[in-house]
Design an enzyme around this catalytic site. Structure first.
Site, PDB file in Angstrom:
ATOM      1  N   ASP A  10      63.850  -5.367 -14.261  1.00  0.00           N
ATOM      2  CA  ASP A  10      64.187  -6.670 -14.779  1.00  0.00           C
ATOM      3  C   ASP A  10      64.621  -7.579 -13.719  1.00  0.00           C
ATOM      4  O   ASP A  10      65.142  -7.383 -12.760  1.00  0.00           O
ATOM      5  CB  ASP A  10      65.116  -6.812 -16.080  1.00  0.00           C
ATOM      6  CG  ASP A  10      65.274  -8.145 -16.590  1.00  0.00           C
ATOM      7  OD1 ASP A  10      64.333  -8.915 -16.520  1.00  0.00           O
ATOM      8  OD2 ASP A  10      66.495  -8.787 -17.070  1.00  0.00           O
ATOM      9  N   SER A  11      64.524  -9.096 -14.082  1.00  0.00           N
ATOM     10  CA  SER A  11      64.853  -9.894 -12.835  1.00  0.00           C
ATOM     11  C   SER A  11      66.391 -10.098 -13.307  1.00  0.00           C
ATOM     12  O   SER A  11      66.795 -11.112 -13.278  1.00  0.00           O
ATOM     13  CB  SER A  11      64.188 -11.487 -13.263  1.00  0.00           C
ATOM     14  OG  SER A  11      64.662 -11.796 -14.604  1.00  0.00           O
ATOM     15  N   TYR A  42      63.308 -14.921 -12.797  1.00  0.00           N
ATOM     16  CA  TYR A  42      61.913 -15.048 -12.551  1.00  0.00           C
ATOM     17  C   TYR A  42      60.863 -16.202 -13.453  1.00  0.00           C
ATOM     18  O   TYR A  42      60.138 -16.739 -12.873  1.00  0.00           O
ATOM     19  CB  TYR A  42      61.270 -13.802 -13.053  1.00  0.00           C
ATOM     20  CG  TYR A  42      61.442 -12.398 -12.425  1.00  0.00           C
ATOM     21  CD1 TYR A  42      62.054 -12.768 -11.180  1.00  0.00           C
ATOM     22  CD2 TYR A  42      60.771 -11.515 -12.696  1.00  0.00           C
ATOM     23  CE1 TYR A  42      62.568 -11.356 -10.358  1.00  0.00           C
ATOM     24  CE2 TYR A  42      60.797 -10.194 -11.836  1.00  0.00           C
ATOM     25  CZ  TYR A  42      61.642 -10.372 -10.814  1.00  0.00           C
ATOM     26  OH  TYR A  42      61.933  -9.163  -9.887  1.00  0.00           O
ATOM     27  N   CYS A  73      61.361  -7.301 -18.884  1.00  0.00           N
ATOM     28  CA  CYS A  73      61.501  -8.909 -18.272  1.00  0.00           C
ATOM     29  C   CYS A  73      60.224  -9.684 -19.229  1.00  0.00           C
ATOM     30  O   CYS A  73      58.991  -9.125 -19.008  1.00  0.00           O
ATOM     31  CB  CYS A  73      61.205  -9.182 -16.831  1.00  0.00           C
ATOM     32  SG  CYS A  73      61.214 -10.883 -16.424  1.00  0.00           S
ATOM     33  N   THR A  75      58.983 -12.646 -18.779  1.00  0.00           N
ATOM     34  CA  THR A  75      58.180 -13.369 -17.745  1.00  0.00           C
ATOM     35  C   THR A  75      57.257 -12.483 -16.996  1.00  0.00           C
ATOM     36  O   THR A  75      56.115 -12.714 -16.929  1.00  0.00           O
ATOM     37  CB  THR A  75      59.114 -14.085 -16.784  1.00  0.00           C
ATOM     38  OG1 THR A  75      59.952 -14.889 -17.662  1.00  0.00           O
ATOM     39  CG2 THR A  75      58.466 -14.901 -15.919  1.00  0.00           C
ATOM     40  N   GLU A 151      74.071 -14.130 -14.763  1.00  0.00           N
ATOM     41  CA  GLU A 151      74.204 -13.275 -13.595  1.00  0.00           C
ATOM     42  C   GLU A 151      75.420 -13.564 -12.663  1.00  0.00           C
ATOM     43  O   GLU A 151      75.628 -12.888 -11.900  1.00  0.00           O
ATOM     44  CB  GLU A 151      72.822 -13.879 -12.739  1.00  0.00           C
ATOM     45  CG  GLU A 151      71.616 -13.108 -13.303  1.00  0.00           C
ATOM     46  CD  GLU A 151      71.384 -11.658 -13.007  1.00  0.00           C
ATOM     47  OE1 GLU A 151      71.930 -11.183 -12.308  1.00  0.00           O
ATOM     48  OE2 GLU A 151      70.645 -10.958 -13.935  1.00  0.00           O
ATOM     49  N   CYS A 183      63.956 -13.489 -23.982  1.00  0.00           N
ATOM     50  CA  CYS A 183      64.285 -13.086 -22.688  1.00  0.00           C
ATOM     51  C   CYS A 183      65.413 -12.123 -22.737  1.00  0.00           C
ATOM     52  O   CYS A 183      66.388 -12.157 -23.648  1.00  0.00           O
ATOM     53  CB  CYS A 183      64.946 -14.316 -21.733  1.00  0.00           C
ATOM     54  SG  CYS A 183      65.927 -13.867 -20.199  1.00  0.00           S
ATOM     55  N   HIS A 185      67.905 -11.303 -21.130  1.00  0.00           N
ATOM     56  CA  HIS A 185      69.177 -11.549 -20.798  1.00  0.00           C
ATOM     57  C   HIS A 185      69.750 -12.211 -22.099  1.00  0.00           C
ATOM     58  O   HIS A 185      71.188 -12.030 -22.219  1.00  0.00           O
ATOM     59  CB  HIS A 185      69.085 -12.691 -19.794  1.00  0.00           C
ATOM     60  CG  HIS A 185      69.174 -12.186 -18.459  1.00  0.00           C
ATOM     61  ND1 HIS A 185      67.819 -11.728 -17.733  1.00  0.00           N
ATOM     62  CD2 HIS A 185      70.151 -12.159 -17.399  1.00  0.00           C
ATOM     63  CE1 HIS A 185      68.096 -11.553 -16.462  1.00  0.00           C
ATOM     64  NE2 HIS A 185      69.517 -11.720 -16.168  1.00  0.00           N
TER      65      HIS A 185
END
Length: 259
Positions: A10-11, A42, A73, A75, A151, A183, A185
């Site tokens: 994942d980003s 991303y 992810c 995206t 993050e 997403c 996250h």
């Protein structure tokens, strides 16, 4: 083959929400997780850059012997998974917003989608929306700024609360009864979102569905690990390891890796 690990990328740290679902459903499976935090998010990158990063992550996981790759992810799935499936021999599992169950179950005929710009502008997202949400009011909201806050360890911050309040307002004004988290996250926001939303609004994400699809593909390819020994779990980040450890509550071994 069956003892080889499941690869997940994942980003950043958000895809650990998918890792948790996979690890819970498939406790015997060895796993390798890549958090590309250095390049997060991303969602505001070009398709060319998203594809380049997805290839980099895929090849790293292949070099580490993974038997299947979960693109944890939204995206990266919407912008790169077709290319990955066409150019690499191992199976891939993608993720996209859970529009279908929300659209099929809404009573108010209005659902909210909180996702990245990269997901909401993708062909796959529009195709899925057209297929399942015809006649449904879909209120799309780009979650600008959410991933950087998570993050940087500001999950429960006042900044996050104020940002979510702004994003939820137009959805609630249009009487949504489902909020789709688009997403990986965003499931970490559920405790805060649950306090902000009325009881009439259900929060839905794709985590369990991805875990079930991973199990299905492993089973059909005779790759399921039936051995009951303690699995090897390795999580790598090219960002701040302390934040990854914190969100995982220090339950797993995390390592810094420059990739």
């Amino acid at each position: 083959m069956s003892k080889r690990p499941i690869g997940i990328f994942d980003s950043g740290i958000g895809g650990t929400s998918i890792f948790h679902e996979i690890h819970t459903l498939l406790p015997n499976e060895n796993c390798i997780y890549l958090a590309d935090s250095k390049n997060a998010p991303y969602g505001n990158k070009s398709k060319k850059d998203i594809l380049k990063l997805s290839i980099k992550n895929t090849e790293l996981l292949i070099n580490k012997g993974c038997k299947i790759i979960v693109v944890a992810c939204n995206t990266a799935t919407t912008n790169a998974i077709d290319y990955l499936r066409e150019n690499y021999k191992l199976p891939f599992v993608g993720i996209e917003p859970a529009i279908k169950p929300a659209a099929l179950n809404t009573q108010t005929k209005a659902i909210g989608i909180l996702a990245t710009k990269g997901t909401l502008s993708s062909q796959l997202f529009h195709k899925t929306t057209d297929l399942y949400a015809s006649g449904i009011k879909v209120i799309e909201q780009v979650g600008e700024g959410i991933v950087p806050l998570i993050e940087s360890g500001k999950l429960d911050s006042k900044e996050m609360y104020l940002l979510l309040k702004t994003y939820l307002k137009p959805m609630l004004e249009q009487n949504i009864d489902y909020l789709v988290l688009g997403c990986t996250h965003y499931p970490y926001l559920v405790p805060m979102l649950s306090k902000m939303l009325p009881d009439t609004v259900k929060i839905i994400d794709s985590g369990l569905a991805v875990a079930k699809q991973t199990k299905s593909i492993l089973t059909s390819n005779a790759l399921l690990n039936e051995y009951a020994n303690k699995p090897t779990i390795k999580l790598y980040s090219n960002g701040e390891i302390a934040i990854l450890n914190s969100i995982l509550e220090n339950k797993f071994n995390s390592f810094y890796l420059d990739f």
